[in-house]
Structures are given as C-alpha cells and as structure tokens.
Motif scaffolding. Structure first.
Motif, PDB file in Angstrom:
ATOM      1  N   THR A 151       0.821  -1.212   0.000  1.00  0.00           N
ATOM      2  CA  THR A 151       0.000   0.000   0.000  1.00  0.00           C
ATOM      3  C   THR A 151       0.853   1.260   0.000  1.00  0.00           C
ATOM      4  O   THR A 151       0.607   2.189  -0.771  1.00  0.00           O
ATOM      5  CB  THR A 151      -0.957  -0.018   1.207  1.00  0.00           C
ATOM      6  N   ARG A 163      -4.727   6.166   2.418  1.00  0.00           N
ATOM      7  CA  ARG A 163      -6.182   5.952   2.499  1.00  0.00           C
ATOM      8  C   ARG A 163      -6.802   5.879   1.099  1.00  0.00           C
ATOM      9  O   ARG A 163      -7.672   5.040   0.846  1.00  0.00           O
ATOM     10  CB  ARG A 163      -6.837   7.084   3.318  1.00  0.00           C
ATOM     11  N   GLU A 166      -6.007   2.491  -0.357  1.00  0.00           N
ATOM     12  CA  GLU A 166      -6.849   1.444   0.239  1.00  0.00           C
ATOM     13  C   GLU A 166      -8.261   1.475  -0.340  1.00  0.00           C
ATOM     14  O   GLU A 166      -8.835   0.430  -0.647  1.00  0.00           O
ATOM     15  CB  GLU A 166      -6.882   1.603   1.762  1.00  0.00           C
ATOM     16  N   THR A 170      -9.878  -1.564  -2.734  1.00  0.00           N
ATOM     17  CA  THR A 170     -11.125  -2.254  -2.420  1.00  0.00           C
ATOM     18  C   THR A 170     -12.123  -2.128  -3.563  1.00  0.00           C
ATOM     19  O   THR A 170     -12.725  -3.120  -3.988  1.00  0.00           O
ATOM     20  CB  THR A 170     -11.733  -1.686  -1.113  1.00  0.00           C
TER      21      THR A 170
END
Length: 183
Positions: A151, A163, A166, A170
C-alpha cells in the motif's frame, strides 16, 4: 545514487538521450523490480527474472523515455507487468482449452480461477472498463495486483495518500471480481 531524487535525475538525462543514464537507472531499479516481480511472477517457467526482463523490453526497448520521476517509472513498470501477466493468462487459457499441459501456474487469486479464454477476455474487458470508470483505481490495481506493491509503495508510486490507495484497491477488486467470476 540510489535515492528517488537521483533516479529522477537519471530518468531526465535518459529522456534527453543519455543511454548511459538509462543503463544506470536499470542497475539501480533492477533489484526492486525483481523483488516486485518475484511476488507476482506468472508461473514456474515465467519467473521473476523473466518478468523483469520482459518489462525491461517493453519499457526500455522503444527508444527514449519520458518518465517524470521515480514514482512515474514504477507506475509504468506496474502497467508493463500487467500486460505481461495478462499475456501469460491468455497463454494458460489457450493451452488449457487445447488440452495441453500449460507451463504456467498462477499463484494466489489467479491460481484459484479456472482461466478460460472467455474469462481472460472478460478480465481484460473489466480492466478496460475500470480504466474508463476510474483511471486512478486502475493504476492502484496495477501496482498492487500485477506489480505486487504494498500500500505504501503504491501510494508513493502514484503520489496518493495511503487511504486513497486502500479505497481504490477495495473498489477495483470488487469491480473486477464481477468480470472474473460473473454471478
């Protein structure tokens, strides 16, 4: 020379036609590309070394480069690896359909999927659809899935927050799952 600023300077020199700078870039980034490729190599016969060398040919073989900086370079490397892995999936599916024993074994998520030519085509269509829907999410998917970046590495390569990476990771997996395994 091993830090990001030095690589960026070398990339700019290479862009200006300095082939010695190109060679220096490759020597510096090779170990990292090999580590990344080792995490995502398409199979036993197409290992990390082959994947890095194929990516090298895609990235370095066309003459001059226009990489903005180290992060841009690694983002392009992820795209090149994606293309190579998709080619290997295509090969795997074609060999399987012809009843041949394919030399390629895939790991992780890829290994658990029955790769038919139709499924590979659907996955490619999903990638194209994701590119149109959310190009940034596609870049995150390429970095994490095809290049094996973590990440933080992905965030650095794409100049995004952790963030955001992430969230895109997803969303892209959820979006592409419908193309790989339609309900």
């Amino acid at each position: 020379m091993t830090d990001a600023a030095d690589i960026t300077v070398l990339l700019r020199r290479w862009s200006d036609g300095d082939n010695a700078a190109r060679d220096q870039v490759f020597q510096i980034v090779y170990p990292q590309l090999r580590r990344i490729a080792g995490q995502r190599a398409a199979g036993q016969q197409v290992g990390a070394t082959t994947l890095v060398h194929e990516a090298y040919l895609k990235m370095f073989g066309s003459g001059g480069a226009a990489y903005q900086d180290r992060n841009h370079f690694f983002a392009v490397a992820a795209t090149a690896m994606r293309q190579i892995v998709l080619d290997q999936l295509r090969y795997f599916a074609t060999a399987k359909r012809k009843g041949q024993q394919a030399d390629v074994t895939l790991e992780g998520m890829v290994a658990s999927i029955d790769w038919t030519p139709e499924r590979v085509t659907s996955f490619e269509q999903g990638i194209l659809a994701l590119a149109q829907r959310d190009a940034e999410a596609l870049k995150v998917f390429e970095c994490k899935f095809f290049a094996g970046y973590g990440t933080k590495e992905t965030a650095d390569a794409l100049d995004l927050s952790v963030r955001s990476v992430e969230r895109h990771w997803t969303e892209s997996r959820r979006f592409l799952a419908g193309f790989v395994d339609p309900q």
